[in-house]
Design a protein around this motif. Structure first.
Motif, PDB file in Angstrom:
ATOM      1  N   VAL A 111     -12.527 -24.684 -21.512  1.00 41.54           N
ATOM      2  CA  VAL A 111     -13.078 -24.374 -20.194  1.00 41.54           C
ATOM      3  C   VAL A 111     -12.536 -25.346 -19.151  1.00 41.54           C
ATOM      4  O   VAL A 111     -12.147 -24.946 -18.048  1.00 41.54           O
ATOM      5  CB  VAL A 111     -14.616 -24.429 -20.242  1.00 41.54           C
ATOM      6  CG1 VAL A 111     -15.198 -24.249 -18.840  1.00 41.54           C
ATOM      7  CG2 VAL A 111     -15.157 -23.347 -21.166  1.00 41.54           C
ATOM      8  N   LEU A 112     -12.501 -26.629 -19.497  1.00 44.64           N
ATOM      9  CA  LEU A 112     -12.037 -27.629 -18.535  1.00 44.64           C
ATOM     10  C   LEU A 112     -10.556 -27.460 -18.212  1.00 44.64           C
ATOM     11  O   LEU A 112     -10.155 -27.532 -17.041  1.00 44.64           O
ATOM     12  CB  LEU A 112     -12.295 -29.033 -19.088  1.00 44.64           C
ATOM     13  CG  LEU A 112     -13.767 -29.424 -19.241  1.00 44.64           C
ATOM     14  CD1 LEU A 112     -13.891 -30.756 -19.959  1.00 44.64           C
ATOM     15  CD2 LEU A 112     -14.448 -29.489 -17.882  1.00 44.64           C
ATOM     16  N   ILE A 113      -9.733 -27.240 -19.240  1.00 41.26           N
ATOM     17  CA  ILE A 113      -8.294 -27.083 -19.000  1.00 41.26           C
ATOM     18  C   ILE A 113      -8.016 -25.799 -18.235  1.00 41.26           C
ATOM     19  O   ILE A 113      -7.206 -25.776 -17.300  1.00 41.26           O
ATOM     20  CB  ILE A 113      -7.530 -27.109 -20.339  1.00 41.26           C
ATOM     21  CG1 ILE A 113      -7.687 -28.474 -21.011  1.00 41.26           C
ATOM     22  CG2 ILE A 113      -6.050 -26.801 -20.125  1.00 41.26           C
ATOM     23  CD1 ILE A 113      -7.153 -28.532 -22.426  1.00 41.26           C
ATOM     24  N   PHE A 160     -20.306 -23.816 -12.632  1.00 44.48           N
ATOM     25  CA  PHE A 160     -21.361 -24.402 -13.465  1.00 44.48           C
ATOM     26  C   PHE A 160     -20.829 -24.780 -14.841  1.00 44.48           C
ATOM     27  O   PHE A 160     -21.090 -25.881 -15.343  1.00 44.48           O
ATOM     28  CB  PHE A 160     -22.525 -23.415 -13.617  1.00 44.48           C
ATOM     29  CG  PHE A 160     -23.519 -23.838 -14.661  1.00 44.48           C
ATOM     30  CD1 PHE A 160     -24.520 -24.748 -14.351  1.00 44.48           C
ATOM     31  CD2 PHE A 160     -23.441 -23.353 -15.963  1.00 44.48           C
ATOM     32  CE1 PHE A 160     -25.433 -25.159 -15.318  1.00 44.48           C
ATOM     33  CE2 PHE A 160     -24.344 -23.754 -16.930  1.00 44.48           C
ATOM     34  CZ  PHE A 160     -25.343 -24.661 -16.606  1.00 44.48           C
ATOM     35  N   TYR A 161     -20.065 -23.889 -15.479  1.00 49.08           N
ATOM     36  CA  TYR A 161     -19.608 -24.150 -16.843  1.00 49.08           C
ATOM     37  C   TYR A 161     -18.566 -25.268 -16.891  1.00 49.08           C
ATOM     38  O   TYR A 161     -18.439 -25.944 -17.910  1.00 49.08           O
ATOM     39  CB  TYR A 161     -19.066 -22.868 -17.472  1.00 49.08           C
ATOM     40  CG  TYR A 161     -20.155 -21.972 -18.006  1.00 49.08           C
ATOM     41  CD1 TYR A 161     -21.014 -22.416 -19.004  1.00 49.08           C
ATOM     42  CD2 TYR A 161     -20.347 -20.685 -17.509  1.00 49.08           C
ATOM     43  CE1 TYR A 161     -22.027 -21.597 -19.486  1.00 49.08           C
ATOM     44  CE2 TYR A 161     -21.351 -19.865 -17.991  1.00 49.08           C
ATOM     45  CZ  TYR A 161     -22.191 -20.316 -18.975  1.00 49.08           C
ATOM     46  OH  TYR A 161     -23.191 -19.521 -19.449  1.00 49.08           O
ATOM     47  N   ILE A 162     -17.832 -25.469 -15.813  1.00 56.55           N
ATOM     48  CA  ILE A 162     -16.922 -26.616 -15.773  1.00 56.55           C
ATOM     49  C   ILE A 162     -17.722 -27.912 -15.865  1.00 56.55           C
ATOM     50  O   ILE A 162     -17.428 -28.810 -16.668  1.00 56.55           O
ATOM     51  CB  ILE A 162     -16.068 -26.583 -14.495  1.00 56.55           C
ATOM     52  CG1 ILE A 162     -15.048 -25.442 -14.560  1.00 56.55           C
ATOM     53  CG2 ILE A 162     -15.341 -27.916 -14.298  1.00 56.55           C
ATOM     54  CD1 ILE A 162     -14.295 -25.211 -13.268  1.00 56.55           C
ATOM     55  N   VAL A 163     -18.767 -28.024 -15.049  1.00 53.89           N
ATOM     56  CA  VAL A 163     -19.604 -29.231 -15.055  1.00 53.89           C
ATOM     57  C   VAL A 163     -20.359 -29.349 -16.374  1.00 53.89           C
ATOM     58  O   VAL A 163     -20.422 -30.429 -16.981  1.00 53.89           O
ATOM     59  CB  VAL A 163     -20.589 -29.203 -13.869  1.00 53.89           C
ATOM     60  CG1 VAL A 163     -21.510 -30.415 -13.908  1.00 53.89           C
ATOM     61  CG2 VAL A 163     -19.834 -29.167 -12.558  1.00 53.89           C
ATOM     62  N   PHE A 164     -20.934 -28.259 -16.830  1.00 58.73           N
ATOM     63  CA  PHE A 164     -21.725 -28.274 -18.068  1.00 58.73           C
ATOM     64  C   PHE A 164     -20.857 -28.667 -19.262  1.00 58.73           C
ATOM     65  O   PHE A 164     -21.279 -29.467 -20.111  1.00 58.73           O
ATOM     66  CB  PHE A 164     -22.341 -26.889 -18.279  1.00 58.73           C
ATOM     67  CG  PHE A 164     -23.219 -26.790 -19.501  1.00 58.73           C
ATOM     68  CD1 PHE A 164     -24.470 -27.388 -19.519  1.00 58.73           C
ATOM     69  CD2 PHE A 164     -22.792 -26.088 -20.616  1.00 58.73           C
ATOM     70  CE1 PHE A 164     -25.282 -27.285 -20.644  1.00 58.73           C
ATOM     71  CE2 PHE A 164     -23.594 -25.978 -21.739  1.00 58.73           C
ATOM     72  CZ  PHE A 164     -24.840 -26.574 -21.762  1.00 58.73           C
ATOM     73  N   SER A 165     -19.644 -28.142 -19.329  1.00 59.89           N
ATOM     74  CA  SER A 165     -18.755 -28.462 -20.446  1.00 59.89           C
ATOM     75  C   SER A 165     -18.374 -29.936 -20.442  1.00 59.89           C
ATOM     76  O   SER A 165     -18.358 -30.592 -21.488  1.00 59.89           O
ATOM     77  CB  SER A 165     -17.495 -27.592 -20.380  1.00 59.89           C
ATOM     78  OG  SER A 165     -17.819 -26.226 -20.504  1.00 59.89           O
ATOM     79  N   LEU A 166     -18.072 -30.470 -19.260  1.00 59.86           N
ATOM     80  CA  LEU A 166     -17.726 -31.891 -19.173  1.00 59.86           C
ATOM     81  C   LEU A 166     -18.922 -32.766 -19.533  1.00 59.86           C
ATOM     82  O   LEU A 166     -18.786 -33.778 -20.244  1.00 59.86           O
ATOM     83  CB  LEU A 166     -17.234 -32.210 -17.762  1.00 59.86           C
ATOM     84  CG  LEU A 166     -16.759 -33.645 -17.535  1.00 59.86           C
ATOM     85  CD1 LEU A 166     -15.579 -33.968 -18.445  1.00 59.86           C
ATOM     86  CD2 LEU A 166     -16.371 -33.863 -16.080  1.00 59.86           C
ATOM     87  N   MET A 167     -20.095 -32.383 -19.083  1.00 61.61           N
ATOM     88  CA  MET A 167     -21.312 -33.137 -19.372  1.00 61.61           C
ATOM     89  C   MET A 167     -21.586 -33.179 -20.877  1.00 61.61           C
ATOM     90  O   MET A 167     -21.887 -34.236 -21.441  1.00 61.61           O
ATOM     91  CB  MET A 167     -22.479 -32.477 -18.645  1.00 61.61           C
ATOM     92  CG  MET A 167     -23.837 -33.100 -18.853  1.00 61.61           C
ATOM     93  SD  MET A 167     -25.095 -32.109 -17.999  1.00 61.61           S
ATOM     94  CE  MET A 167     -25.295 -30.749 -19.147  1.00 61.61           C
ATOM     95  N   VAL A 168     -21.458 -32.043 -21.546  1.00 59.91           N
ATOM     96  CA  VAL A 168     -21.707 -31.983 -22.987  1.00 59.91           C
ATOM     97  C   VAL A 168     -20.649 -32.772 -23.751  1.00 59.91           C
ATOM     98  O   VAL A 168     -20.953 -33.478 -24.722  1.00 59.91           O
ATOM     99  CB  VAL A 168     -21.740 -30.507 -23.448  1.00 59.91           C
ATOM    100  CG1 VAL A 168     -21.760 -30.420 -24.963  1.00 59.91           C
ATOM    101  CG2 VAL A 168     -22.951 -29.803 -22.865  1.00 59.91           C
TER     102      VAL A 168
END
Length: 433
Positions: A239-241, A43-51
């Motif tokens: 988070v993404l990296i 979830f946080y991977i997607v949420f971080s990219l979205m933000v």
């Protein structure tokens, strides 16, 4: 600006930010407890990219709007402020729509080739739905800040959408796709409420037409966007990296520790939001003494309010992480590292915003470029070897570099040195006693 004036202005802003604690951390508690360590990592991977991508849909226009509306209202140019808000809304809608469509179309190759998680293609496409309403809400919040309605501005910027999420979750349940769709709905309701609030508090009567050209929003917005880009990079890039080199459980633990560390940012950003329109007005009036006083008071207030929270993170990281469910306690060293970086940033409260509002965009761009380089390059270099702890160390170093760089630039270019000015003020008060 006197200390009494600053505190009077700070009370509604900080009261609004305190609502961020139960709403935003209720949101993270629901995500962590409802999804578990592994699914929370996804979830946080997607949420971080979205933000992060949402920032490309506004390019700092909301921040430039705060400055220009504050200047226009201070000069009595209500019609100009009205036209500026309409132009900002149109620009952001256009940019955000392009970003949202791009993310939706690129979701499948992005998930498969960049993130190596093809199962996230659907959630990424769902995340695109939140970009336009999120950014329209940011425009309304930026305009409200320029009108010095800081409490309403922070409501729209910060705590209303997670509060709505927390209220709706018991009715819908939790899964990664459901959570992302609900976030988009909450951003939409928040944007509508923000626009209604803006309409109600805007000065009346509004002139039908303001003659003459409007000050630009996109060019200064791009300069101010470097500050937002640095903040978005710090919030999202680690988070993404880490998600590219570590498993979902490590990502989930790091992401939660980072969200807890950002608790200190609630009061820091609240003080900065309150001070920013005042910085713009004082700079426009040429009041350097007032600018130094406002910066010193804002910096001192932010540090004093953030210090107790950070001390708790440094001394009791395991109990804090344990509140969010089993498996998260292993992130205690990560939380301590991140709290140290936040401590330095809190000591430099509102100084990056001061540079932007005072027209020192060149220095701000350089500082933010260093911050972004440390956040991305540092995490990319350290995370493969030391995992979440390496990502935390690089993130903390980037936080400290951004704050200290802004402090040095403010001292050299504006003769603003909060520690010096606060000590001088305390000394004068002591002598009077």
């Amino acid at each position: 600006m006197s200390a009494r004036d600053l505190l009077r202005a700070a009370v509604p802003a900080l009261a609004s930010r305190l609502l961020d604690v139960p709403s935003r951390y209720g949101f993270h508690l629901l995500i962590a407890a409802g999804l578990g360590v592994v699914a929370a990592g996804d979830f946080y991977i997607v949420f971080s990219l979205m933000v992060a991508l949402a920032g490309l849909g506004r390019l700092g226009i909301d921040r430039a709007l705060t400055r220009e509306v504050a200047i226009a209202i201070a000069a009595g140019r209500v019609g100009q402020a009205h036209r500026l808000i309409r132009r900002a809304a149109a620009l952001v809608t256009l940019l955000s729509g392009a970003v949202a469509v791009t993310l939706a179309l690129a979701a499948e190759p992005l998930a498969r080739l960049a993130l190596h998680r093809p199962e996230l293609a659907g959630p990424l496409a769902l995340g695109a739905l939140a970009i336009v309403p999120q950014n329209l809400g940011a425009v309304a919040a930026g305009a409200l800040a320029g009108l010095r309605r800081v409490g309403l501005s922070q409501m729209v910027y910060s705590w209303l959408w997670p509060a709505l999420f927390c209220l709706a979750t018991p009715l819908l349940g939790l899964a990664v796709p459901t959570s992302l769709g609900l976030i988009a709905a909450c951003f939409t309701v928040t944007a509508l409420i923000g626009l209604v609030c803006l309409r109600r508090v805007f000065p009346r009567p509004v002139p039908a037409l303001f003659p003459g050209p409007l000050p630009p929003l996109l060019r200064p917005g791009l300069s101010l966007f470097t500050l937002e880009l640095a903040q978005l990079t710090l919030a999202s890039a680690p988070v993404l990296i880490l998600g590219m080199v570590a498993d979902s459980a490590a990502v989930g633990r790091f992401a939660l520790a980072w969200r807890i560390a950002l608790l200190a940012n609630i009061v820091v950003s609240g003080v900065a939001a309150m001070a920013s329109p005042r910085f713009a007005a004082l700079q426009n009036q040429g009041d350097r003494a007032g600018l130094r006083s406002a910066a010193a008071l804002a910096s001192g207030l932010g540090f004093i309010l953030a210090l107790p929270v950070l001390l708790v993170m440094l001394s009791l990281p395991v109990p804090l992480l344990g509140l969010f469910g089993p498996g998260f306690e292993a992130a205690a060293p990560v939380l301590r590292l991140l709290a140290l970086g936040q401590l330095v940033a809190a000591a430099c409260t509102a100084l990056p915003e001061l540079l932007g509002m005072a027209g020192k965009e060149t220095s701000l761009r350089r500082i933010n470029a260093v911050t972004i380089l440390l956040a991305t390059g540092g995490v990319a270099a350290l995370a493969p070897h030391w995992g979440a702890e390496g990502a935390a160390l690089a993130t903390s170093a980037a936080l400290a570099a951004g704050g200290l760089g802004a402090a040095i630039a403010a001292w050299r270019q504006l003769d603003v040195a909060p520690c010096r000015d606060l000590l001088e003020g305390v000394t004068r008060c002591w002598k009077k006693v």
